[in-house]
Design a protein around this motif. Structure first.
Motif, mmCIF file in Angstrom:
data_model
loop_
_atom_site.group_PDB
_atom_site.id
_atom_site.type_symbol
_atom_site.label_atom_id
_atom_site.label_comp_id
_atom_site.label_asym_id
_atom_site.label_seq_id
_atom_site.Cartn_x
_atom_site.Cartn_y
_atom_site.Cartn_z
ATOM 1 N N ILE A 13 39.975 19.223 -13.432
ATOM 2 C CA ILE A 13 38.911 19.890 -14.200
ATOM 3 C C ILE A 13 38.244 20.964 -13.352
ATOM 4 C CG2 ILE A 13 36.647 19.550 -15.252
ATOM 5 C CD1 ILE A 13 37.620 16.755 -16.103
ATOM 6 N N LEU A 14 37.985 20.667 -12.094
ATOM 7 C CA LEU A 14 37.349 21.647 -11.210
ATOM 8 C C LEU A 14 38.260 22.844 -10.976
ATOM 9 C CD1 LEU A 14 35.693 19.271 -8.556
ATOM 10 C CD2 LEU A 14 34.588 20.475 -10.435
ATOM 11 N N MET A 16 40.548 23.931 -13.015
ATOM 12 C CA MET A 16 40.574 24.702 -14.259
ATOM 13 C C MET A 16 39.303 25.543 -14.406
ATOM 14 S SD MET A 16 42.123 25.572 -17.005
ATOM 15 C CE MET A 16 43.472 24.392 -17.091
ATOM 16 N N THR A 17 38.149 24.962 -14.063
ATOM 17 C CA THR A 17 36.884 25.700 -14.166
ATOM 18 C C THR A 17 36.884 26.893 -13.223
ATOM 19 O OG1 THR A 17 35.760 23.606 -14.633
ATOM 20 C CG2 THR A 17 34.385 25.478 -14.060
ATOM 21 N N ARG A 18 37.378 26.672 -11.999
ATOM 22 C CA ARG A 18 37.435 27.763 -11.028
ATOM 23 C C ARG A 18 38.410 28.844 -11.488
ATOM 24 N NH1 ARG A 18 36.923 24.649 -6.905
ATOM 25 N NH2 ARG A 18 39.145 24.127 -6.837
ATOM 26 N N ILE A 20 39.146 29.594 -14.621
ATOM 27 C CA ILE A 20 38.499 30.340 -15.707
ATOM 28 C C ILE A 20 37.550 31.374 -15.126
ATOM 29 C CG2 ILE A 20 36.847 30.148 -17.609
ATOM 30 C CD1 ILE A 20 38.059 27.381 -18.212
ATOM 31 N N SER A 21 36.809 30.994 -14.075
ATOM 32 C CA SER A 21 35.873 31.915 -13.445
ATOM 33 C C SER A 21 36.599 33.124 -12.879
ATOM 34 C CB SER A 21 35.115 31.192 -12.332
ATOM 35 O OG SER A 21 34.318 32.087 -11.592
ATOM 36 N N SER A 70 31.372 34.379 -15.255
ATOM 37 C CA SER A 70 32.216 33.991 -14.116
ATOM 38 C C SER A 70 31.402 33.224 -13.078
ATOM 39 C CB SER A 70 32.824 35.245 -13.484
ATOM 40 O OG SER A 70 33.529 34.912 -12.310
ATOM 41 N N PHE A 73 30.701 29.591 -14.315
ATOM 42 C CA PHE A 73 31.857 28.703 -14.140
ATOM 43 C C PHE A 73 32.085 28.361 -12.672
ATOM 44 C CE2 PHE A 73 33.015 29.926 -18.505
ATOM 45 C CZ PHE A 73 33.488 28.712 -18.981
ATOM 46 N N ILE A 76 29.616 25.671 -11.767
ATOM 47 C CA ILE A 76 30.045 24.371 -12.295
ATOM 48 C C ILE A 76 31.131 23.777 -11.419
ATOM 49 C CG2 ILE A 76 31.187 23.232 -14.238
ATOM 50 C CD1 ILE A 76 29.788 25.282 -16.075
ATOM 51 N N ALA A 77 32.026 24.619 -10.982
ATOM 52 C CA ALA A 77 33.110 24.133 -10.119
ATOM 53 C C ALA A 77 32.576 23.647 -8.774
ATOM 54 C CB ALA A 77 34.135 25.248 -9.905
#
Length: 659
Positions: A13-14, A16-18, A20-21, A70, A73, A76-77
Motif C-alpha cells: 500500500i505504501l 502504491m501511494t508513493r 501515485i505521488s 503529489s 500522497f 501518506i506514504a
C-alpha cells in the motif's frame, strides 16, 4: 499482534501511494513543460490523449493542484514508513530537510518565468521541484528513524524525580509557613511548607552552611512570637538567634494578652546576662528532681558516660551529687540550694561532708555506700566513686559561672499564663563542654517545669541540639497535649548518635512528626530518602543491533528524592515531610524545593536590629565578691552544723570520724 501478511500488505500500500505521488508529479511536469518534451521527442499521441483525459478530471485546474496532491500522497506514504532507528538522528536535521524541500518544491515555479530556451527552463524547473521532493522524502524518512528518548537530555534524571507538592497556604494560630519554589516535570511552580502542627516536633538537619538558621529556624522564632508563644531559645553561637528573638519581641510584645518579659543567659558577657538558679528549690519538689539534675550535669561534663549509664563508676558519682543537692535543698528550706554551693560543698573534707549528709534521712541509702567505704578505709574505692564527680564539677568552678548561677532574677516556668517569658541562653563554640553541661541543666529543669496542663503555648528552639545532654524525648512524646512546640537543629544524624548513643538518637529521629533536611550525606541521606518514600517514574532502555534499534519504556517505583540528590542540595534547598491535623488534612506531605527568602528585606531588617540590652554594669570586684561569699556560706554551714551536733549529746553519734 502484527503478522507477516499484514506487514507485506502495508508495504504494498505504501509503495502504491508513493508511486501515485510520483505519477501525479510526472504528469504535472509533462503538462507544464510540454514544449520541452516535444523538443526532446518524448511526446506521443498516446500520452497526449491520456493528458487530455486527466485534465478533464479537473486535476490541473490550477498550477499548484497536482503538486499539492503529489505532496499529500507522499505524506501518506511517509506516515507508514518504519526506518531503522538511529540514536544519532535528530529532529533538527529532519526538520531542516523537510523545510528546505518544501521551499524548493513550492517556489520552483519561479524558474518558469526565466526567459531562456524551453528545454533549459524545463530542466531547471524539474530539477528544483525534484530536489525539493527528494529532500521532503529524505526528511520524512529521517523522522521515522529518530528515537524518541525523552530522558536523553536529563542525564541526572531530575525531571523524573519530581512530584506534586502542596501549593495551598494552610495557616492556623500555631503554624509556621514557609514559601517555596519547586520543579514539577521541568516547570517551576510555587508552593508552601505548611508546618501546621509543630507540637509534633520539627527536626532541621543540614551540614554547616545549608541554611538551617537563615531559612527555617529564624522563621520559627519570628512567626511563633508574632502568634503569641512563650519561647525558649538555645543559641549555640550567641547572640545570633537571641538578637532575632529580642527584636521580634520588641515588635510584637504588645499583642500578647499578658506582655511577656525577655531574659537572656550569657556567660561571656555578664553585663547582658540575667541571673538564674537552675536548682531553684521552689521547682525541686522531690528527690527525683535532684537525681535528674545530678545526672544531667555529670553526663554533660562527661559525654562518654551517656553510653555507660548503669555502670558502677557512673552511677556512684551521680548518687553522690544527688545527695549533696538534696541536702542543700532541705537545709534552711533551700536557701543555699544553688549549683555553686553544691560545687563548694563537694570539696569539703570527708569527715565534715559525711557528717552533714548523714543528718538527712532521705539520702541515707545514697550515702551509705560512701560512708561504709570511708569507715573501712577503702580509699581507692571511695576516690573512684567520688573523685570523678569532684574533678568533673571543678571544671565549672569559675567566678563568672558562680555569679550567673547563684542569682534568682527569673524562674524557668516560661509558659506561666500570668507571667510569660522569652528566654535565650547562649553557648560558646570554644567552651562547649563546660557551658553545654550547665545549659543542659537549665534545659532539663525547664522541660520538666513547663510540661504541665493549662499553660500558655510555648516554643522550644534548640540550635545545634547535640551539644546539649537534654532528655528531649518525654517532651516530644507528651508535650503535644500541653501545647509545647519543639524545634531541633542538628547537623547530621551521626552527630546525634555520637553524643546520645544509637538507641536514643534513633528514637529522636523516628518520633518527630516534621522534618526539614538540607544537604546531608551518608546514612542520614538514606534515612531521609526512605522516609519521603517512592514515586512512579518512567524508565527507558535502548537496544541496538545490526538489523534494528529500539527503545523500551516501563514504569516503576523509585525514590522520590534519592540520597545522591540530598547530598547535592544547594543552600536554602530542603526536602522533608510535614505533619497534619485531624481537622486539616495534608495529602501532599512530602516536599523538595527552595525556600523563598526576601534577602534584601531581611538584610534591611537585620541592619535595623537593636543589640541585646545591657542589663547592668558589672564590676569584676562584684563577681569576685560573690565567688568568695559562696565559699564563705559553705564554710559557715559546716561550722554551724558541726557545732550544733557537738553541742547536742543526742546528735553527737551522727558525727563521723575516720578511725
Amino acid at each position: 499482534m502484527g503478522t507477516g501478511e499484514n506487514d507485506q500488505a502495508l508495504r504494498k500500500i505504501l509503495d502504491m501511494t508513493r508511486l501515485i505521488s510520483v505519477a501525479v508529479l510526472l504528469l504535472h511536469f509533462y503538462r507544464e513543460c510540454y514544449g520541452a518534451f516535444v523538443a526532446w521527442h518524448l511526446a506521443s499521441g498516446l500520452t497526449d490523449r491520456l493528458m487530455v483525459n486527466v485534465v478533464a478530471t479537473g486535476l490541473f485546474s490550477s498550477f499548484l493542484n497536482p503538486k499539492l496532491i503529489s505532496l499529500v500522497f507522499l505524506m501518506i506514504a511517509l506516515i507508514g514508513v518504519k526506518g531503522r532507528k538511529d540514536e544519532k538522528q535528530t529532529w533538527k536535521t529532519a526538520v531542516l530537510y523537510i523545510a528546505t524541500g518544501l521551499i524548493l518544491f513550492l517556489t520552483s515555479y519561479l524558474a518558469l518565468s526565466v526567459k531562456e530556451k524551453a528545454q533549459t527552463v524545463a530542466l531547471a524547473y524539474m530539477a528544483l521541484t525534484g530536489s525539493g521532493y527528494l529532500l521532503i522524502l529524505s526528511g520524512g524518512t529521517m523522522l521515522s528513524r529518530i528515537i524518541r528518548d525523552r530522558l536523553a537530555g536529563d542525564i541526572f534524571n531530575r525531571d523524573q524525580e519530581t512530584f506534586p507538592q502542596e501549593e495551598r497556604l494552610l495557616e492556623n494560630e500555631f503554624s509556621v509557613n514557609l514559601p517555596t519554589t519547586y520543579v514539577l516535570k521541568g516547570k517551576i511552580r510555587n508552593g508552601w511548607i505548611n508546618l501546621i502542627n509543630l507540637f509534633r516536633a520539627l527536626v532541621v538537619l543540614g551540614s554547616p552552611g545549608s541554611g538551617k538558621s537563615y531559612f527555617i529556624i529564624r522563621h520559627v522564632i519570628t512567626q511563633h512570637i508574632r502568634k503569641g508563644f512563650a519561647m525558649f531559645v538555645y543559641d549555640f553561637k550567641m547572640p545570633d538567634l537571641a538578637v532575632i528573638a529580642y527584636n521580634t519581641w520588641l515588635k510584637y510584645k504588645k499583642d500578647y494578652e499578658v506582655q511577656p518579659k525577655f531574659y537572656s543567659i550569657n556567660f561571656d558577657d555578664l553585663s547582658r546576662s540575667h541571673r538564674c538558679n537552675p536548682l531553684d528549690p521552689s521547682a525541686m519538689l522531690d528527690l527525683t528532681d535532684a537525681v535528674e539534675s545530678a545526672r544531667t550535669i555529670l553526663l554533660g561534663l562527661n559525654r562518654e558516660w551517656i553510653k555507660k549509664q548503669g555502670d558502677f563508676f557512673v552511677e556512684s558519682p551521680i548518687n553522690f551529687l544527688t545527695a549533696i543537692i538534696w541536702y542543700l535543698r532541705k537545709y534552711k528550706d533551700g536557701k543555699f540550694c544553688t549549683l555553686p554551693h553544691v560545687i563548694e560543698l563537694m570539696q569539703a573534707d570527708y569527715d565534715s561532708l559525711f557528717t552533714l549528709l548523714g543528718t538527712q534521712k532521705e539520702i541515707d541509702l545514697l550515702i551509705n555506700p560512701f560512708i561504709s567505704a570511708y569507715k573501712r578505709d577503702a580509699v581507692e574505692q571511695l576516690e573512684g566513686q567520688i573523685a570523678s564527680a569532684k574533678i568533673t564539677m571543678a571544671r565549672i568552678a569559675s567566678p563568672q559561672l558562680y555569679y550567673v548561677l547563684s542569682g534568682n532574677e527569673f524562674t524557668l516556668d516560661i509558659n506561666d499564663p500570668a507571667a510569660p517569658k522569652i528566654v535565650c541562653m547562649g553557648n560558646n563554640p570554644q567552651k562547649i563542654q563546660v557551658y553545654g553541661a550547665v545549659l543542659s541543666l537549665f534545659t532539663n529543669r525547664l522541660l520538666k517545669i513547663i510540661n504541665q496542663k493549662n499553660k500558655l503555648k510555648c516554643s522550644l528552639v534548640f540550635d545545634e541540639f547535640p551539644t546539649l545532654t537534654t532528655d528531649i524525648i518525654p517532651t516530644i512524646s507528651t508535650g503535644r497535649s500541653n501545647l509545647i512546640s519543639t524545634t531541633l537543629g542538628i547537623q547530621d544524624a551521626s552527630q546525634l548518635r555520637k553524643d546520645y548513643g544509637r538507641e536514643q538518637a534513633d528514637v529522636i529521629m523516628n518520633i518527630v512528626g516534621n522534618m526539614a533536611v538540607g544537604q546531608v550525606s551518608g546514612d542520614t541521606a538514606k534515612l531521609v530518602s526512605e522516609k519521603i518514600g517512592r514515586i512512579m517514574q518512567e524508565r527507558e532502555s535502548l537496544s541496538i543491533n545490526r538489523n534494528d534499534t529500539s527503545i523500551s519504556r516501563s514504569r516503576q517505583l523509585e525514590a522520590a528524592v534519592p540520597p545522591s540528590r540530598i547530598a547535592a542540595l544547594s543552600s536554602g534547598e530542603f526536602v522533608g515531610l510535614v505533619a497534619d491535623n485531624p481537622d486539616c488534612k495534608i495529602e501532599l506531605k512530602a516536599y523538595h524545593g527552595e525556600i523563598v527568602n526576601d534577602h534584601e528585606a531581611l538584610k534591611k531588617e537585620i541592619d535595623s536590629y537593636k543589640p541585646l540590652p545591657e542589663i547592668k554594669k558589672i564590676n569584676p570586684a562584684v563577681v569576685e565578691r560573690n565567688y568568695l561569699d559562696i565559699k564563705k556560706d559553705i564554710k559557715n554551714i559546716i561550722e554551724l552544723e558541726m557545732e550544733r551536733l557537738l553541742s547536742d549529746p543526742s546528735l553527737s553519734h551522727l558525727i563521723i570520724r575516720k578511725r
